[in-house]
Design a protein around this motif. Structure first.
Motif, PDB file in Angstrom:
ATOM      1  N   SER A 202       0.838  -1.212   0.000  1.00  0.00           N
ATOM      2  CA  SER A 202       0.000   0.000   0.000  1.00  0.00           C
ATOM      3  C   SER A 202       0.866   1.251   0.000  1.00  0.00           C
ATOM      4  N   LEU A 203       1.916   1.257   0.810  1.00  0.00           N
ATOM      5  CA  LEU A 203       2.775   2.446   0.897  1.00  0.00           C
ATOM      6  C   LEU A 203       3.523   2.673  -0.427  1.00  0.00           C
ATOM      7  N   LEU A 204       4.031   1.587  -1.009  1.00  0.00           N
ATOM      8  CA  LEU A 204       4.793   1.716  -2.262  1.00  0.00           C
ATOM      9  C   LEU A 204       3.905   2.184  -3.408  1.00  0.00           C
ATOM     10  N   ASN A 205       2.609   1.875  -3.302  1.00  0.00           N
ATOM     11  CA  ASN A 205       1.704   2.220  -4.396  1.00  0.00           C
ATOM     12  C   ASN A 205       0.825   3.437  -4.095  1.00  0.00           C
ATOM     13  N   GLY A 206       1.223   4.180  -3.064  1.00  0.00           N
ATOM     14  CA  GLY A 206       0.538   5.439  -2.767  1.00  0.00           C
ATOM     15  C   GLY A 206      -0.857   5.288  -2.193  1.00  0.00           C
ATOM     16  N   HIS A 207      -1.192   4.091  -1.655  1.00  0.00           N
ATOM     17  CA  HIS A 207      -2.520   3.914  -1.040  1.00  0.00           C
ATOM     18  C   HIS A 207      -2.453   4.245   0.442  1.00  0.00           C
ATOM     19  N   GLY A 208      -2.082   5.462   0.766  1.00  0.00           N
ATOM     20  CA  GLY A 208      -1.962   5.871   2.167  1.00  0.00           C
ATOM     21  C   GLY A 208      -0.523   6.168   2.530  1.00  0.00           C
ATOM     22  N   LYS A 209      -0.354   6.919   3.634  1.00  0.00           N
ATOM     23  CA  LYS A 209       0.993   7.346   4.013  1.00  0.00           C
ATOM     24  C   LYS A 209       1.480   6.710   5.300  1.00  0.00           C
ATOM     25  N   SER A 210       0.564   6.335   6.181  1.00  0.00           N
ATOM     26  CA  SER A 210       1.029   5.666   7.404  1.00  0.00           C
ATOM     27  C   SER A 210      -0.040   4.717   7.928  1.00  0.00           C
ATOM     28  N   PHE A 211       0.404   3.611   8.451  1.00  0.00           N
ATOM     29  CA  PHE A 211      -0.482   2.559   8.945  1.00  0.00           C
ATOM     30  C   PHE A 211       0.051   2.058  10.278  1.00  0.00           C
ATOM     31  N   SER A 212      -0.847   1.612  11.140  1.00  0.00           N
ATOM     32  CA  SER A 212      -0.409   0.988  12.394  1.00  0.00           C
ATOM     33  C   SER A 212       0.057  -0.430  12.085  1.00  0.00           C
ATOM     34  N   PRO A 213       0.911  -0.989  12.960  1.00  0.00           N
ATOM     35  CA  PRO A 213       1.337  -2.378  12.749  1.00  0.00           C
ATOM     36  C   PRO A 213       0.117  -3.306  12.765  1.00  0.00           C
ATOM     37  N   ARG A 214       0.142  -4.345  11.943  1.00  0.00           N
ATOM     38  CA  ARG A 214      -0.957  -5.320  11.991  1.00  0.00           C
ATOM     39  C   ARG A 214      -0.452  -6.682  11.526  1.00  0.00           C
ATOM     40  N   ASP A 215      -1.225  -7.722  11.847  1.00  0.00           N
ATOM     41  CA  ASP A 215      -0.866  -9.061  11.411  1.00  0.00           C
ATOM     42  C   ASP A 215      -1.282  -9.241   9.952  1.00  0.00           C
ATOM     43  N   HIS A 228       1.142 -19.611   3.820  1.00  0.00           N
ATOM     44  CA  HIS A 228      -0.249 -19.127   3.887  1.00  0.00           C
ATOM     45  C   HIS A 228      -0.959 -19.596   5.165  1.00  0.00           C
ATOM     46  N   ASN A 229      -0.351 -20.537   5.902  1.00  0.00           N
ATOM     47  CA  ASN A 229      -0.970 -21.016   7.150  1.00  0.00           C
ATOM     48  C   ASN A 229      -0.640 -20.146   8.366  1.00  0.00           C
ATOM     49  N   TYR A 230       0.222 -19.156   8.185  1.00  0.00           N
ATOM     50  CA  TYR A 230       0.737 -18.432   9.364  1.00  0.00           C
ATOM     51  C   TYR A 230       0.561 -16.922   9.222  1.00  0.00           C
ATOM     52  N   TRP A 231       0.750 -16.258  10.368  1.00  0.00           N
ATOM     53  CA  TRP A 231       0.646 -14.796  10.425  1.00  0.00           C
ATOM     54  C   TRP A 231       1.977 -14.205  10.871  1.00  0.00           C
ATOM     55  N   VAL A 232       2.193 -12.982  10.423  1.00  0.00           N
ATOM     56  CA  VAL A 232       3.379 -12.266  10.886  1.00  0.00           C
ATOM     57  C   VAL A 232       2.962 -10.816  11.159  1.00  0.00           C
ATOM     58  N   ARG A 233       3.549 -10.204  12.211  1.00  0.00           N
ATOM     59  CA  ARG A 233       3.208  -8.808  12.533  1.00  0.00           C
ATOM     60  C   ARG A 233       4.056  -7.885  11.659  1.00  0.00           C
ATOM     61  N   GLU A 234       3.387  -7.070  10.851  1.00  0.00           N
ATOM     62  CA  GLU A 234       4.116  -6.150   9.958  1.00  0.00           C
ATOM     63  C   GLU A 234       4.010  -4.710  10.440  1.00  0.00           C
ATOM     64  N   ASP A 235       5.138  -4.017  10.484  1.00  0.00           N
ATOM     65  CA  ASP A 235       5.165  -2.569  10.727  1.00  0.00           C
ATOM     66  C   ASP A 235       5.997  -1.967   9.599  1.00  0.00           C
ATOM     67  N   SER A 236       5.406  -1.133   8.764  1.00  0.00           N
ATOM     68  CA  SER A 236       6.125  -0.555   7.624  1.00  0.00           C
ATOM     69  C   SER A 236       6.097   0.960   7.696  1.00  0.00           C
ATOM     70  N   ARG A 237       7.188   1.579   7.286  1.00  0.00           N
ATOM     71  CA  ARG A 237       7.278   3.051   7.262  1.00  0.00           C
ATOM     72  C   ARG A 237       7.764   3.524   5.906  1.00  0.00           C
ATOM     73  N   LEU A 238       7.131   4.578   5.443  1.00  0.00           N
ATOM     74  CA  LEU A 238       7.553   5.208   4.192  1.00  0.00           C
ATOM     75  C   LEU A 238       8.571   6.286   4.523  1.00  0.00           C
ATOM     76  N   LEU A 239       9.780   6.185   3.956  1.00  0.00           N
ATOM     77  CA  LEU A 239      10.800   7.202   4.190  1.00  0.00           C
ATOM     78  C   LEU A 239      10.669   8.300   3.135  1.00  0.00           C
ATOM     79  N   SER A 240      11.351   9.413   3.372  1.00  0.00           N
ATOM     80  CA  SER A 240      11.148  10.579   2.498  1.00  0.00           C
ATOM     81  C   SER A 240      11.593  10.308   1.057  1.00  0.00           C
ATOM     82  N   ASN A 241      12.532   9.377   0.855  1.00  0.00           N
ATOM     83  CA  ASN A 241      13.039   9.138  -0.502  1.00  0.00           C
ATOM     84  C   ASN A 241      12.266   8.027  -1.242  1.00  0.00           C
ATOM     85  N   GLY A 242      11.053   7.730  -0.809  1.00  0.00           N
ATOM     86  CA  GLY A 242      10.229   6.738  -1.517  1.00  0.00           C
ATOM     87  C   GLY A 242      10.532   5.306  -1.111  1.00  0.00           C
TER      88      GLY A 242
END
Ligand code: ZN
Length: 276
Positions: A202-215, A228-242
């Motif tokens: 979502s961040l790489l494709n411009g669908h929003g600028k910040s998101f809370s961490p989620r599984d 596909h049987n498992y979950w992982v907690r993702e936290d992603s940040r968009l830096l100023s240089n894309g």
């Protein structure tokens, strides 16, 4: 790696020689002077920092308009060139060297490693990172204590943190690098690009600028066939240089336990096979 030249001192040695034991005492200008280099600040265009050496003295020039953590890291990086690559022509280092040169074995990566070991020393960092979850909230807290950038601090938290995690850096066009911690090494590898269900996508494709961490489904990120049987907690940040930095945390460790069991079974199958 080449054998170390006689003037080389590893960062831990430099800090010990100066009696530095706390993050607030890691004074980059004083450390540079101790290594026969003087740091000065002036406007620079085309690069974030440069070093000019002559005989056994060097001048490090850092862009005066960079933010403080980046200036400190630039200082540590140029000092890394000075300690490792003295005698070569002068270095000019672009901003992107600091975010993108982390996995190849080249002078830029070695200079980044030197800067990390100097500004985020392992022993000191472990003390502050103890039991911190691998999320950008933790990274931010530690980055403030050590006055370091988000990228450099996140790498450290993955390398020295106690929880199973991976840091992945995606540019607009391709994955730049990734760092797994010890629990994941040789077990899980990230896909070349994040899946469409990931926050990073979502961040790489411009669908929003910040998101809370989620599984998210582990299959969005890693190429294990049962992912596909498992979950992982993702936290992603968009830096100023894309660039998008992602911290993955196997908070639920089932996937890792299952992989361990499969490896163990394979091992015992192989030893049975040898006995026959
Ligand atoms: Zn450099």
């Amino acid at each position: 790696m080449n054998p170390s030249p006689e003037w080389y001192r590893p960062p831990a040695q430099i800090l010990a020689d100066l009696g530095i034991q706390e993050p607030a005492d890691i004074d980059i200008e004083a450390i540079a002077e101790d290594c026969a280099a003087t740091i000065r600040y002036q406007p620079l265009s085309g690069c974030a920092a440069r070093i000019m050496g002559y005989k056994d003295r060097a001048i490090i020039t850092i862009d005066k308009d960079c933010y403080r953590p980046r200036q400190r890291f630039s200082g540590g990086h140029e000092l890394g060139h000075w300690m490792r690559d003295r005698g070569q022509v002068a270095f000019q280092c672009a901003d992107k060297s600091f975010d993108q040169e982390w996995s190849a074995d080249n002078p830029e990566t070695r200079a980044n490693r030197f800067a990390s070991d100097l500004l985020l020393p392992g022993k000191m960092f472990r003390r502050y990172a103890h039991q911190k979850p691998p999320t950008f909230d933790s990274v931010q807290e530690l980055a403030e204590i050590f006055c370091t950038s988000l990228t450099a601090t996140a790498i450290r938290l993955v390398e020295y943190g106690e929880l199973p995690a991976m840091l992945i850096c995606n540019g607009p066009e391709k994955r730049e690098w990734y760092v797994p911690n010890g629990d994941l090494r040789n077990k899980l590898w990230p896909e070349l690009r994040p899946g469409t269900g990931s926050i990073a996508y979502s961040l790489l494709n411009g669908h929003g600028k910040s998101f809370s961490p989620r599984d998210v489904g582990a299959g969005e990120w890693v190429n294990d066939r049962n992912a596909h049987n498992y979950w992982v907690r993702e936290d992603s940040r968009l830096l100023s240089n894309g660039i998008v930095l992602t911290l993955l945390w196997w908070k639920d460790e089932t996937q890792l336990i299952d992989i361990d069991n499969a490896i163990e079974e394979q091992g015992s199958w192989r030893s049975d096979f040898r006995r026959e």
